[in-house]
Design an enzyme around this catalytic site. Structure first.
Site, short mmCIF file in Angstrom:
data_model
loop_
_atom_site.label_atom_id
_atom_site.label_comp_id
_atom_site.label_asym_id
_atom_site.label_seq_id
_atom_site.Cartn_x
_atom_site.Cartn_y
_atom_site.Cartn_z
N GLY A 155 0.79 -1.22 0.00
CA GLY A 155 0.00 0.00 0.00
C GLY A 155 0.82 1.26 0.00
N HIS A 179 0.29 -3.69 6.59
CA HIS A 179 -0.40 -3.64 7.87
C HIS A 179 -1.43 -2.53 7.94
CE1 HIS A 179 2.84 -0.67 8.76
NE2 HIS A 179 1.89 -0.08 9.44
N GLU A 181 -4.85 -1.28 6.78
CA GLU A 181 -6.06 -1.79 6.13
C GLU A 181 -6.50 -0.90 4.97
OE1 GLU A 181 -10.83 -2.15 7.15
OE2 GLU A 181 -9.45 -1.02 8.41
N LYS A 279 20.30 6.08 2.55
CA LYS A 279 20.49 6.46 3.94
C LYS A 279 21.09 5.34 4.78
CE LYS A 279 16.93 10.00 3.72
NZ LYS A 279 16.81 9.90 2.25
N LYS A 291 18.10 0.30 8.09
CA LYS A 291 18.19 -0.23 6.73
C LYS A 291 19.56 -0.85 6.45
CE LYS A 291 15.30 -0.10 4.12
NZ LYS A 291 14.23 -1.09 3.87
N LEU A 319 10.64 10.83 -6.36
CA LEU A 319 9.77 12.01 -6.45
C LEU A 319 8.33 11.63 -6.14
CD1 LEU A 319 11.26 13.53 -9.71
CD2 LEU A 319 11.26 14.66 -7.47
N GLU A 413 19.68 14.07 9.70
CA GLU A 413 19.86 14.52 8.32
C GLU A 413 21.27 15.04 8.11
OE1 GLU A 413 15.51 15.96 6.78
OE2 GLU A 413 16.74 17.45 7.80
#
Length: 493
Positions: A155, A179, A181, A279, A291, A319, A413
């Site tokens: 999703g 996860h 809905e 990252k 990650k 983007l 950042e």
């Protein structure tokens, strides 16, 4: 796409995509009337195609058009460069078109398979960045024909686009796992609607609402699905949010990925494609650290189980993803500004979501077990320049009409992201814009010790109850295992 009765349509481009749209519109008169094709090809100008005149050149003809509120331009040139799209957009706006739609990039138009339902209003991301590479997607997806394919995070921005493109793979079944809905409901309905309108093939779609963090459930569900291939796109991704919720980031991203990998190895899945981020390179954020650990988990799994083709695909920003800079700038411009940028010199690599997903799908078919692949991101873009381009897209002038405000770098950042570390070396492959990243030396992360240390923080253990959800301890553990985080945390202190 919104349907408006009695609208007058001008199709920009009289090629295969434009003709396909015109035929569909004529067969469904409720969509409106195609007044003309506009094209710059001297060989087509002055002809009629299926009774529709081809007018051009576009710049000259557009000046002569007399628009009314129901008139709409549809740009149907899937292979157009960013520079040409910018020119077309400027011409059409000056001609008085208030509604300008566009077909998706060439990667989503499969062998002439252009449908009106795929059109959408043009937005800034269509004009930003470099021209996406054209990929023979149907050929790239041949390895998935008649296979059962599971997409985690289906999703989300990346997962949902992977699913859209997988409609053309000829897979026997596509599992939409997530996860949320509502997000899974929306992508499931969208894919069914696309299929109903003739996009892709009649793959069986199976929506699944579940949680990667539940190891027993993941073992159960993968045992039931009998999937052949997994594309793992699920992750918590927002850097500042994850700095505020570090335990949630590690629990979801790291332990969720570990649960998935273990279930994959137990249940005979043959191919696992893990999607990661720039990252993760020398990470200075909890998200980046999560990650990086995931990358290591996948590489370690490739050594432990040779029956599964494990691979990692890394790329930078995309983007228009949810919560990213483009939607944020859009909202800020719509309310009159200011547009907020963290630093005048901050830069990021960008590519469109469709291009990134096409290359991920391509890499999934040609990649080798245990390898890390990097998508060629081109040149980094200054966020300040991106903000100025978007302000102009909406017809305003930066600083004069819409102010740009600098807010300072946020926790986690840095000014520039890196696509590979000093211990890694990117190498060209035979596939356009897909690089293979080789390590010069083994990773210094002691993965078993790190995983052992973080688990009682993320999962309640009555014997170590005092560790549960201890975010300070978690940061200390990450600092002790990942040198880049140690440096940035020391600077913060």
């Amino acid at each position: 796409m919104t349907i408006q009765k009695s609208r007058r349509l001008y199709i920009i481009g009289a090629g295969f995509a434009g003709r396909s749209l015109a035929n569909e519109i004529m067969s469904k008169a409720i969509f409106g009337e195609v007044v003309a094709f506009l094209d710059d090809d001297s060989g087509k100008i002055g002809r009629h195609i299926d009774g529709i005149p081809v007018l051009g050149p576009i710049r000259d003809v557009a000046r002569l058009l007399r628009m009314n509120p129901a008139d709409e331009a549809i740009i149907a040139i899937p292979g157009a460069s960013r520079e040409y799209l910018k020119e077309l957009y400027s011409i059409l706006k000056k001609a008085g078109f208030e509604k300008i739609s566009i077909l998706p990039g060439i990667s989503q138009i499969i062998e002439g398979d252009a449908r009106l339902i795929q059109t959408r209003s043009i937005d800034p991301q269509d004009l930003l960045g470099r021209t996406p590479v054209a990929i023979q997607l149907k050929q790239s997806l041949a390895y998935l024909r008649d296979k059962r394919v599971l997409v985690t995070g289906a999703g989300g921005s990346i997962g949902s686009e992977i699913c859209r493109q997988l409609l053309s793979a000829g897979a026997s079944r596509l599992y939409l796992f997530g996860h949320g809905e509502n997000a899974i409901y929306q992508i499931d309905r969208e894919l069914h609607l696309l299929q109903d309108e003739g996009v892709g093939e009649k793959t069986s779609l199976v929506p699944i609402v579940g949680d990667l963090k539940d190891p027993e459930y993941m073992d159960y569900i993968l045992g039931q699905l009998h999937a052949d291939v997994v594309f793992h796109a699920a992750a918590y991704k927002h850097v500042p949010m994850m700095e505020e919720n570090p335990v949630a980031a590690i629990e979801n991203n790291v332990l969720g990925t570990e649960n998935l990998i273990e279930a994959v190895m137990r249940h005979g899945i043959k191919r696992f494609v893990h999607i990661t981020t720039d990252k993760a390179v020398d990470p200075v954020s909890v998200y980046g650290a999560s990650k990086l650990i995931c990358e290591q988990l996948v590489i370690e799994a490739s050594l432990a189980d040779q029956s599964v083709n494990f691979m990692v695909v890394r790329f930078g920003n995309v983007l228009g993803s949810r919560g990213s800079i483009v939607p944020l700038f859009q909202k800020q411009i719509e309310k009159g500004g200011p547009v907020t940028v963290t630093h005048p010199d901050v830069r990021r690599w960008f590519m469109t979501i469709p291009e990134a997903c096409s290359l991920v799908l391509k890499a999934g078919g040609v990649g080798e077990n245990g390898k890390l692949y990097l998508l060629d991101m081109g040149e980094p873009v200054r966020i300040r320049d991106l903000a100025e381009q978007m302000i102009r897209f909406y017809g305003f002038e930066p600083e004069t009409d819409i102010k740009i405000e600098y807010t300072g770098l946020r926790p986690g950042e840095r000014l520039d992201e890196r696509l590979w570390s000093v211990d890694e070396e990117p190498r060209e492959t035979e596939y356009s814009r897909i690089l293979r990243v080789d390590r010069k030396s083994p990773s210094t992360i002691n993965l078993p010790r790190l995983m052992e240390a973080i688990k009682p923080i993320c999962r309640f253990d009555p014997q170590q109850a005092h560790l549960y959800r201890n975010s300070d301890l978690l940061r200390s553990i990450l600092r002790s295992h990942i040198p880049a985080m140690c440096l940035v945390m020391s600077n913060e202190e």
